[in-house]
Write an enzyme that holds these catalytic residues in place. Sequence first.
Site, PDB file in Angstrom:
ATOM      1  N   TYR A  88       4.094   8.087  17.771  1.00 16.74           N
ATOM      2  CA  TYR A  88       4.008   7.801  16.925  1.00 16.74           C
ATOM      3  C   TYR A  88       5.682   8.962  16.463  1.00 16.74           C
ATOM      4  CZ  TYR A  88       4.097   7.950  11.638  1.00 16.74           C
ATOM      5  OH  TYR A  88       5.006   7.431  10.080  1.00 16.74           O
ATOM      6  N   SER A 139       0.669  -0.688  -0.170  1.00 20.55           N
ATOM      7  CA  SER A 139      -0.298  -0.322   0.009  1.00 20.55           C
ATOM      8  C   SER A 139       0.997   1.416  -0.150  1.00 20.55           C
ATOM      9  CB  SER A 139      -0.794  -0.052   1.349  1.00 20.55           C
ATOM     10  OG  SER A 139      -1.736   1.117   1.316  1.00 20.55           O
ATOM     11  N   GLY A 140       0.366   2.481  -0.878  1.00 22.43           N
ATOM     12  CA  GLY A 140       0.846   3.765  -0.318  1.00 22.43           C
ATOM     13  C   GLY A 140       2.419   3.583  -0.840  1.00 22.43           C
ATOM     14  N   ILE A 141       3.200   4.794  -0.078  1.00 27.87           N
ATOM     15  CA  ILE A 141       4.815   4.623  -0.192  1.00 27.87           C
ATOM     16  C   ILE A 141       5.236   3.085  -0.857  1.00 27.87           C
ATOM     17  CG2 ILE A 141       6.903   5.260   0.362  1.00 27.87           C
ATOM     18  CD1 ILE A 141       5.391   7.396   1.668  1.00 27.87           C
TER      19      ILE A 141
END
Length: 251
Positions: free
Chosen positions: A155, A18-20
């Site tokens: 995070y 997914s994504g990057i």
Amino acid sequence: MTNIDLTGKHAVVTGGSSGIGTAVVRTLAAAGASVTVLARSRAYSDAEATMYDDPKVDFRPLDVSDSAAVTEVFAAVAAEKGIDIAVLSAGVLMPGTILDTDDETWRKVMAVNLDGLFYTTREAIRAMMVQGRGGKVVSIGLISGYRANQGFNAYCTAKGGALNFTRQVAMDYAAHGINVNAVAPGFITTPMTEIYDSEVKATLAGQTPDGQWGTPQQIADAALFLCSDLSAHMHGQSLLVDGGWTLGVFA
């Protein structure tokens, strides 16, 4: 102009479904590398699943927070195909100040973003040392490793640790021809960043000197450079690809 050719190289990409991560998989394969995607799910959308149309791309399930599973899967891939390149893109984004963050949330963020990075980097390095031909390890970090981001305690803490982890591993293995570096994306349009509403996205774009969010492909291009011989003299660096956001206050 130098064309990057990774023909004959085998890469593993965590979080590649997914994504990057998906952009990285496609970019490495387009440069000639064979790629094994390591992720919980084969793909999160039909569009992402099309990367498997390339015969150089395959998939193995992996939870990067499971140390034993990481050791087993990396050993199997190394034995079958070798590991010349490891792009470590697996991550989880969970908001919360310290008072909003319970033990379970803290542990999950650390388990994926920091423990998972440790486990996967360790096994990639182990394979490269056995092979004896050097290699490239590239983690996908975030600007949160450089600057605090209001409301993302766990995070930002994990990404800050990951930044110095990259430096440490790079120092320990540079003499063995293993380049360990990172890409630090700014605000990138991915499924993970869908937690931001349109107003927040507009505000963050307005705080960015080039006035826009980045794309997964821009991060994949930076990763490709770090996976190539062009970065042979780079160790422990983190390439900021953030539209200038970390330069300072912009109005």
